[in-house]
Design an enzyme around this catalytic site. Structure first.
Site, PDB file in Angstrom:
ATOM      1  N   CYS A  91       0.833  -1.206   0.000  1.00 10.77           N
ATOM      2  CA  CYS A  91       0.000   0.000   0.000  1.00 10.77           C
ATOM      3  C   CYS A  91       0.871   1.261   0.000  1.00 10.77           C
ATOM      4  O   CYS A  91       1.461   1.566  -1.027  1.00 10.77           O
ATOM      5  CB  CYS A  91      -0.986  -0.050   1.164  1.00 10.77           C
ATOM      6  SG  CYS A  91      -2.478   0.881   0.795  1.00 10.77           S
ATOM      7  N   HIS A 113      -3.648  -5.206   0.423  1.00 12.67           N
ATOM      8  CA  HIS A 113      -3.068  -5.765   1.653  1.00 12.67           C
ATOM      9  C   HIS A 113      -3.105  -7.285   1.645  1.00 12.67           C
ATOM     10  O   HIS A 113      -4.063  -7.875   2.156  1.00 12.67           O
ATOM     11  CB  HIS A 113      -3.849  -5.249   2.867  1.00 12.67           C
ATOM     12  CG  HIS A 113      -3.685  -3.794   3.094  1.00 12.67           C
ATOM     13  ND1 HIS A 113      -2.759  -3.265   3.965  1.00 12.67           N
ATOM     14  CD2 HIS A 113      -4.320  -2.728   2.536  1.00 12.67           C
ATOM     15  CE1 HIS A 113      -2.831  -1.938   3.953  1.00 12.67           C
ATOM     16  NE2 HIS A 113      -3.774  -1.594   3.090  1.00 12.67           N
ATOM     17  N   GLU A 150      -1.489  -9.231   3.450  1.00 11.78           N
ATOM     18  CA  GLU A 150      -1.322  -9.770   4.811  1.00 11.78           C
ATOM     19  C   GLU A 150      -2.651 -10.181   5.428  1.00 11.78           C
ATOM     20  O   GLU A 150      -2.703 -11.096   6.247  1.00 11.78           O
ATOM     21  CB  GLU A 150      -0.597  -8.758   5.714  1.00 11.78           C
ATOM     22  CG  GLU A 150      -1.366  -7.489   6.089  1.00 11.78           C
ATOM     23  CD  GLU A 150      -1.250  -6.354   5.085  1.00 11.78           C
ATOM     24  OE1 GLU A 150      -0.940  -6.635   3.909  1.00 11.78           O
ATOM     25  OE2 GLU A 150      -1.481  -5.188   5.462  1.00 11.78           O
TER      26      GLU A 150
HETATM   27  N1  GLN Z   1      -2.155   6.580   2.677  1.00  9.75           N
HETATM   28  C1  GLN Z   1      -2.229   5.844   1.462  1.00  9.75           C
HETATM   29  C2  GLN Z   1      -3.575   5.974   0.782  1.00  9.75           C
HETATM   30  O1  GLN Z   1      -4.548   6.335   1.406  1.00  9.75           O
HETATM   31  C3  GLN Z   1      -1.891   4.385   1.697  1.00  9.75           C
HETATM   32  C4  GLN Z   1      -2.854   3.692   2.596  1.00  9.75           C
HETATM   33  C5  GLN Z   1      -2.336   2.408   3.185  1.00  9.75           C
HETATM   34  O2  GLN Z   1      -1.133   2.158   3.219  1.00  9.75           O
HETATM   35  N2  GLN Z   1      -3.216   1.585   3.701  1.00  9.75           N
HETATM   36  O3  GLN Z   1      -3.701   5.709  -0.373  1.00  9.75           O
END
Ligand code: GLN
Length: 531
Positions: free
Chosen positions: A381, A507, A509
């Site tokens: 992310c 994600h 994970e």
């Molecule tokens: N802050 C970033 C976004 O909103 C990444 C979010 C995250 O890592 N879950 O796109």
């Protein structure tokens, strides 16, 4: 008809109710029963999505896009089942439902009260999964500690349900038996008081799960049984375990599953079949090698902030017969001058998800180092977004390239706000959440890892790769290997001439389980082992 097991906690928080619930569920699942677990949290937030990691640890995301308590992650990892919004309810959500109903006039002029209206709504939600007909047993974990003011409506609902459901519902109370070093003794008094607290609210626990650092002798068990009106065999010891994965085995050794099934009136014979689980533990206990992975984030000092990633590494380690030693590095402490020294000896680097500007340059520095020194890199992310920024600045020479999240005035917004986020003003539950399909390009690292064309992974973000720059990136060696075909969002980036360099907007994970470790984590560890 489902049977219900309620799990309450006493004496202190953090006793591991979630792990106990997941372990019990695992044992019941190993007996062929269909089990689910749900958690009720007594706080007023509608969900934990707006809570920061200092308050609440990781926010876990379900496939249907609910932002939930991290215990749901344990449930999924243990049971290899998917949870949904229905598996996590907060006081905020309960009140929101009741207040919305009141505004619609559905209470027909009545005064709306905690009892019966709030408790009825809690009851409705506690029975919801059971009524689906999909489960033999529903385990309900009550967050918080018995005696808290905020827990009262939940304990009251459990009292009513125990009364209404009779033998089809039992209460397992998790408590602490502290060891007083000076006296050289285990103490039962806090547990006695905590059970009294429950009794005051009309709830008699059927089983006591006693957290302890030392084995409970027969006498202690007898004392607990006598003072708490619980049968001798239903005093279960929960001694500190080497890992959370050992807990089901420790429970099984004491026949906890059988004792609980007996109390529910479910006939059982023999033992729970958890042989796959035991194989996993055996491998976890006996790795044949070790690999050091650098973990870069801004909450690394917190135990629970990245729990799903830490657990996914354990699953992937076992799959590779190795112990993954995670070296936690605070992103704020990494800079040009110390990066080489800090990352020395690491065989792989993971840059964590996150929000906001703090520590961002440290993450970018670490990625540059991994890219230039051929160290396997895995970005999740925000970690993926940082890899894009680093490549833009240092390979495409786009000076000052950044994400609009960190710098609204950047000349090169290589990461920008998603189109459908532009009009969003409220914060709760408004990100791009839950599982989305992603299509993988053939002959890419991503495709080789997953070995299929279409995958589905869970998201939680507002920003994304800026497609205006895509051609430029692809002409210069960073390719988009996973795309959402519906809206053209870039979900995976990778570098061609590198042993392992991949960033994912989702994600992975969240979906790694003991039974099905995630392919991205497995391949990342495999790559690190080759360094
Ligand atoms: N802050 C970033 C976004 O909103 C990444 C979010 C995250 O890592 N879950 O796109």
């Amino acid at each position: 008809m489902s049977k219900y097991i309620f799990v309450t906690g006493g004496v202190t928080s953090s006793l591991g109710k979630g792990i106990f619930a997941a372990s019990l569920a695992k044992l019941l699942q190993g007996r062929g029963l269909k089990v689910t677990i749900q958690k009720f949290d007594p706080y007023i937030n509608v969900d934990p999505g707006t809570l920061n990691p200092y308050e609440h640890g990781e926010c876990y995301v379900t496939v249907d896009g609910a932002e939930t308590d991290l215990d749901l992650g344990h449930y999924e990892r243990f049971l290899n089942l998917k949870t949904t919004q229905a598996n996590n309810v907060t006081t905020g959500r309960v009140y929101q439902t009741v207040i919305n109903k009141e505004r619609k006039g559905e209470y027909l002029g009545k005064t709306v009260q905690v009892i019966p209206h709030i408790t009825n709504e809690i009851k409705r939600r506690m029975l919801l999964l059971g009524e689906s007909g999909d489960y033999d047993i529903v385990i309900t974990e009550l967050g918080g500690t018995v005696g808290d003011i905020e827990s009262l409506p939940y304990v009251e609902t459990v009292r009513q349900l125990k009364w209404e459901l009779g033998n089809d519902a039992i209460v397992c109370h998790l408590t602490l038996i502290p060891y007083l070093k000076a006296a050289g003794e285990l103490k039962t008094k806090p547990t006695q008081h905590s059970v009294k607290e429950l009794l005051k609210n009309g709830v008699q626990p059927d089983v006591l799960i006693c957290r302890t650092e030392h084995t409970l002798g027969k006498e202690i068990k007898q004392k607990l049984a006598r003072f708490c009106n619980v049968s001798n065999e239903a005093i279960i010891e929960a001694i500190d375990a080497p890992s959370i994965y050992h807990v089901p085995v420790l429970m099984e050794e004491q026949n906890a599953d059988k004792i609980i099934l007996d109390k529910l009136g479910i006939k059982s014979s023999g033992k729970s079949d958890i042989s796959i689980w035991k194989n996993f533990i055996n491998k976890l206990n006996n790795p044949s090698k070790e690999v050091k992975i650098g973990f870069i984030g801004k909450y690394v000092e917190l135990q629970d902030a990245y729990i799903s990633i830490i657990e996914a590494f354990k699953h992937a380690g076992v799959e590779n017969n190795c112990k993954v030693e995670i070296v936690k590095l605070h992103s704020e402490k990494l800079n040009d001058d110390n990066i080489a020294a800090q990352l020395k000896g690491l065989k792989g680097i993971l840059v964590a998800p996150g929000f906001g500007d703090r520590g961002i340059e440290g993450k970018i520095n670490a990625i540059k180092y991994a890219r230039e020194n051929n160290i396997p890199f895995f970005g999740i992310c925000l970690g993926m977004q940082c890899a894009v920024i680093e490549y833009a600045r240092n390979v495409l020479n786009l000076e000052g390239a950044h994400s609009l999240e960190m710098n609204a005035d950047t000349k090169h917004p290589v990461i920008n706000l998603m189109e459908d986020q532009k009009d969003v003003t409220s914060k709760g539950g408004t990100m791009r959440l839950g599982a989305y399909e992603c299509s993988l390009k053939e002959n890419t690292l991503a495709y080789n890892i997953y070995n299929k064309e279409i995958i589905a992974e869970r998201h939680r973000h507002r920003y994304e790769f800026n497609n205006k720059y895509k051609q430029k990136f692809e002409n210069n060696g960073m390719i988009a290997s996973g795309l959402n075909l519906k809206n053209d969002l870039v979900e995976i980036i990778e570098i061609k001439d590198h042993p392992y360099f991949i960033g994912v907007q989702f994600h992975p994970e969240y979906s790694s389980t003991v039974a099905q470790p995630h392919p991205l984590f497995i391949s990342f560890i495999a790559a690190a082992l080759k360094v």
